[in-house]
Design an enzyme around this catalytic site. Structure first.
Site, PDB file in Angstrom:
ATOM      1  N   ASP A   1       0.921  -1.233  -0.229  1.00  0.00           N
ATOM      2  CA  ASP A   1       0.091   0.176  -0.117  1.00  0.00           C
ATOM      3  C   ASP A   1       0.975   1.281  -0.387  1.00  0.00           C
ATOM      4  OD1 ASP A   1      -2.305  -1.805   0.354  1.00  0.00           O
ATOM      5  OD2 ASP A   1      -1.615  -1.606   2.325  1.00  0.00           O
TER       6      ASP A   1
ATOM      7  N   LYS B   1       2.373   2.158  -5.287  1.00  0.00           N
ATOM      8  CA  LYS B   1       3.251   1.878  -5.987  1.00  0.00           C
ATOM      9  C   LYS B   1       2.628   2.454  -7.165  1.00  0.00           C
ATOM     10  CE  LYS B   1       2.991  -1.766  -4.623  1.00  0.00           C
ATOM     11  NZ  LYS B   1       3.022  -1.799  -3.274  1.00  0.00           N
TER      12      LYS B   1
ATOM     13  N   GLY C   1      -4.573  -3.601  -5.088  1.00  0.00           N
ATOM     14  CA  GLY C   1      -5.628  -3.463  -5.479  1.00  0.00           C
ATOM     15  C   GLY C   1      -4.920  -1.797  -5.508  1.00  0.00           C
ATOM     16  N   HIS C   2      -5.508  -0.724  -6.222  1.00  0.00           N
ATOM     17  CA  HIS C   2      -4.653   0.438  -6.770  1.00  0.00           C
ATOM     18  C   HIS C   2      -6.012   1.218  -7.339  1.00  0.00           C
ATOM     19  CE1 HIS C   2      -2.086  -0.495  -9.266  1.00  0.00           C
ATOM     20  NE2 HIS C   2      -2.538   0.230 -10.092  1.00  0.00           N
TER      21      HIS C   2
HETATM   22  P1  IMP Z   1      -3.042 -12.655   1.540  1.00  0.00           P
HETATM   23  O1  IMP Z   1      -1.780 -12.000   0.427  1.00  0.00           O
HETATM   24  O2  IMP Z   1      -3.508 -12.980   1.370  1.00  0.00           O
HETATM   25  O3  IMP Z   1      -2.090 -14.319   1.694  1.00  0.00           O
HETATM   26  O4  IMP Z   1      -2.764 -11.962   3.380  1.00  0.00           O
HETATM   27  C1  IMP Z   1      -1.443 -12.183   4.163  1.00  0.00           C
HETATM   28  C2  IMP Z   1      -0.796 -10.585   4.207  1.00  0.00           C
HETATM   29  O5  IMP Z   1      -0.182 -10.041   3.864  1.00  0.00           O
HETATM   30  C3  IMP Z   1      -2.287  -9.803   5.202  1.00  0.00           C
HETATM   31  O6  IMP Z   1      -1.833  -9.793   6.249  1.00  0.00           O
HETATM   32  C4  IMP Z   1      -2.339  -9.091   4.164  1.00  0.00           C
HETATM   33  O7  IMP Z   1      -3.336  -8.192   4.759  1.00  0.00           O
HETATM   34  C5  IMP Z   1      -1.473  -8.879   3.367  1.00  0.00           C
HETATM   35  N1  IMP Z   1      -1.837  -8.035   2.685  1.00  0.00           N
HETATM   36  C6  IMP Z   1      -1.573  -8.621   1.756  1.00  0.00           C
HETATM   37  N2  IMP Z   1      -1.216  -8.245  -0.198  1.00  0.00           N
HETATM   38  C7  IMP Z   1      -1.434  -6.359   0.143  1.00  0.00           C
HETATM   39  C8  IMP Z   1      -1.147  -5.337  -0.146  1.00  0.00           C
HETATM   40  O8  IMP Z   1      -1.679  -5.536  -1.249  1.00  0.00           O
HETATM   41  N3  IMP Z   1      -1.223  -4.664   0.847  1.00  0.00           N
HETATM   42  C9  IMP Z   1      -1.148  -4.575   2.103  1.00  0.00           C
HETATM   43  N4  IMP Z   1      -1.040  -5.398   3.048  1.00  0.00           N
HETATM   44  C10 IMP Z   1      -1.252  -7.183   1.677  1.00  0.00           C
END
Ligand code: IMP
Length: 443
Positions: A19, A22, A46-47
Site C-alpha cells: 500500500d 506503487k 488493489g489500487h
Molecule cells: P494474503 O496475501 O491475502 O495471503 O495476506 C497475507 C498478508 O499480507 C496479510 O497481512 C494481508 O493483509 C497482507 N497483504 C496482502 N496483500 C496486501 C496488499 O496489497 N497491501 C497490504 N497488505 C497486503
C-alpha cells in the site's frame, strides 16, 4: 524517467508492508514504457487511478493498460482468479479503457473459489489459537501452496478441450473437498455449481493467454523499455518479511526475475516505494506503530483503509531500519516517497533510526531479524515538521525546507537518493527530483 539502452528494465517495488502508492508511480512511469509486467501476487493487491475525471480500479491488471501504446502483461509469478480477471476486463471495457493489449502468461497458477474457501477455513482454524495471519481471504496462499505442491490449474489449461478442462477442475474440487471435510470439518464445494460459476470466464480470458516469457525476451532483444510492477512490499515477502505474517509470494526483485522471464543483467533502476510514514494491514509486528491520536491522524488524513478488504490500516512513523533492510534485500537504487502531504499538519516528525532490545542493548543494524521484530523498541530522531500545505508543490523548489530536510534524512540514512515525491492523490500531484538537487551523503 525511462529505461536506458543498456538495461531496458525498470522495476517498481514496495519497500514496506504494501500500500505504498506503487500504482500511481507505475501509472506515471508507464508513459515511457512499452511493456508493463506485473510479476507476483494476485487480487490481494488493489489500487485506484484517478485520471481525466475517471476513476479506474485495478486488482490484477497493471494500470499501464490505460495507455494505448502499452502492452500489459500478467507474469508467470502471479496467481490469478479468472472470474475476477474477467470482471476487471468487463469493468474497464464499460469505461471504454480496455483496448485488448493484454497478455496473460500461460504458466500462471489459477486461483479457484476452492482456494478462497481454503483461505477462509485456514484463517478461522488458526484464529482459535490466536494465530490468524489476517489474510485478504482471496485464496492467495492456498493457490501458491498448490503451485509448490505441483497440483492445480494453469492459465494455459484454459485452452484445453472443454471436457478435459472440466475433468481437471472437478478432480481438483474432489481433492479440496476431502481436505475441507476431513481436516477443517467445513462445508464442501459443489463441483457442478463451481464449474457453472467458472466456465463463463474461460471465453473472456482465453484470447489473451500466451507465452509472456517469449514476449518479454523479444522485447528485450529489441531494447523495448519494460516496467516491472511489484505488488505488496518487501516486508510481506515469504522469506524476507515478518513470517508468518506475510503474503505467499516474493514482492522484491527476486520475484520480478522468477515471475517474468527477465534476468538480473537486464535490470536497470529499481525504484523502492515508501510512504513518508508506515502502515500495515493484518497481524504481525510493527515497531513504530502509533496506537494513539497520531496514528489516528495518519489513518484519517491518509484514508488508510484497505482497498481490498476495507480494513483500517495500522499506522506509525517511518522506520529507517526497515527501509535500509529493504534496500539491501532488494537492491533499491532510488526512492519514491509518497503521501508526504498526510504529515502536513505536524510540527514534529519522528523517524526510527535504530532499535534497542528489552535489555537496553542496541538492536541489530544491518539485518533486523524479522522473526524478532516484535522484541525491539524503536529509537527516534525528532525532526521539524513543515506544518504547511504541500499539495500544490510541483517542483523541488516548491518544497518547504523542513520537508527537504526530511527527505535528506532518508537519503543519508539509506544511502539512496529520493527521485520522486508524491504530495496528494491526484495523478499530477508529484515532484520529480533530479539527481543534482539532492545532497547525497558519501558512504
Ligand atoms: P494474503 O496475501 O491475502 O495471503 O495476506 C497475507 C498478508 O499480507 C496479510 O497481512 C494481508 O493483509 C497482507 N497483504 C496482502 N496483500 C496486501 C496488499 O496489497 N497491501 C497490504 N497488505 C497486503
Amino acid at each position: 524517467m525511462s529505461a536506458s539502452k543498456e538495461s531496458c528494465v525498470t522495476a517498481v517495488v514496495g519497500a514496506q508492508w504494501g500500500d505504498e502508492g506503487k500504482g500511481k508511480l507505475v501509472h506515471l512511469l508507464s508513459r515511457n514504457f512499452d511493456l508493463v509486467v506485473r510479476y507476483q501476487g494476485g487480487e490481494n493487491a488493489g489500487h485506484t487511478v484517478e485520471t481525466d475525471g475517471q476513476t479506474y480500479r485495478f486488482r490484477l491488471l497493471p494500470s499501464g493498460i490505460l495507455y494505448s501504446h502499452v502492452t500489459a502483461v500478467l507474469g508467470r509469478g502471479m496467481v490469478v482468479n479468472p472470474i475476477s480477471l474477467a470482471a476487471e476486463i468487463d469493468e474497464l471495457s464499460t469505461q471504454g479503457a480496455f483496448r485488448g493489449k493484454l497478455i496473460v502468461d500461460r504458466g500462471i497458477q489459477l486461483v479457484l473459489r476452492a482456494h478462497q474457501l481454503q483461505d477462509q477455513y485456514s484463517e478461522e482454524a488458526k484464529d482459535i489459537g490466536g494465530l490468524a495471519v489476517g489474510t485478504t481471504r482471496r485464496g492467495i496462499g492456498p493457490a501458491y501452496a498448490d503451485k509448490h505442491f505441483r497440483v492445480g490449474i494453469k492459465a494455459g489449461d484454459l485452452l484445453r478441450p472443454r471436457a478435459e478442462l472440466r475433468q481437471m477442475f472437478c478432480s481438483d474440487i474432489t481433492r479440496k473437498n476431502a481436505l475441507f471435510a476431513g481436516y477443517y470439518g467445513q462445508p464442501q464445494g459443489d463441483a457442478g455449481e463451481l464449474w457453472a460459476e467458472f466456465e463463463p470466464a474461460i471465453e473472456k480470458i482465453a484470447p489473451y493467454i500466451a507465452d509472456a516469457v517469449s514476449l518479454v525476451m523479444v522485447a528485450k532483444e529489441k531494447c523495448r523499455p519494460i516496467l516491472c510492477e511489484g505488488a505488496q512490499g518487501v516486508l510481506l515477502d515469504l522469506d524476507y518479511g515478518t513470517y508468518p505474517y506475510v503474503t505467499s509470494s516474493h514482492p522484491g526483485i527476486a520475484g520480478a526475475l522468477s515471475g517474468t522471464g527477465i534476468n538480473w543483467t537486464d535490470i536497470g533502476e529499481v525504484i523502492g516505494v515508501t510512504k513518508a510514514y508506515t502502515t500495515r494491514v493484518g497481524n504481525g509486528p510493527f515497531p513504530t506503530e502509533e496506537l494513539g491520536p497520531l496514528g489516528e491522524l495518519m489513518r484519517e488524513r491518509g484514508a488508510e483503509y484497505g482497498t481490498v478488504t476495507k480494513r483500517p490500516r495500522r499506522c506509525g512513523w517511518l522506520d529507517l531500519v526497515l527501509l535500509k533492510y529493504a534496500r539491501e534485500v532488494v537492491g533499491i537504487t532510488k526512492w519514491a516517497v509518497t503521501k508526504v502531504d498526510v504529515l502536513d499538519e505536524l510540527s514534529e516528525i519522528l523517524s526510527c533510526n535504530f532499535y534497542v532490545q528489552s535489555d537496553h542493548m542496541a538492536g541489530p543494524t544491518l539485518n533486523p531479524e524479522m522473526d524478532r521484530l516484535g522484541d525491539y523498541l524503536p529509537r527516534y530522531s525528532r525532526l521539524s515538521g513543515w506544518n504547511c500545505d504541500t499539495t500544490q508543490c510541483r517542483r523541488y523548489a516548491d518544497l518547504p525546507s523542513a520537508l527537504i530536510n526530511y527527505l535528506k534524512h532518508i537519503e543519508v540514512a539509506t544511502k539512496t537518493p529520493v527521485a520522486f515525491v508524491s504530495v496528494g492523490p491526484a495523478t499530477d500531484a508529484v515532484v520529480w527530483i533530479g539527481a543534482e538537487q539532492v545532497a547525497m551523503a558519501e558512504a
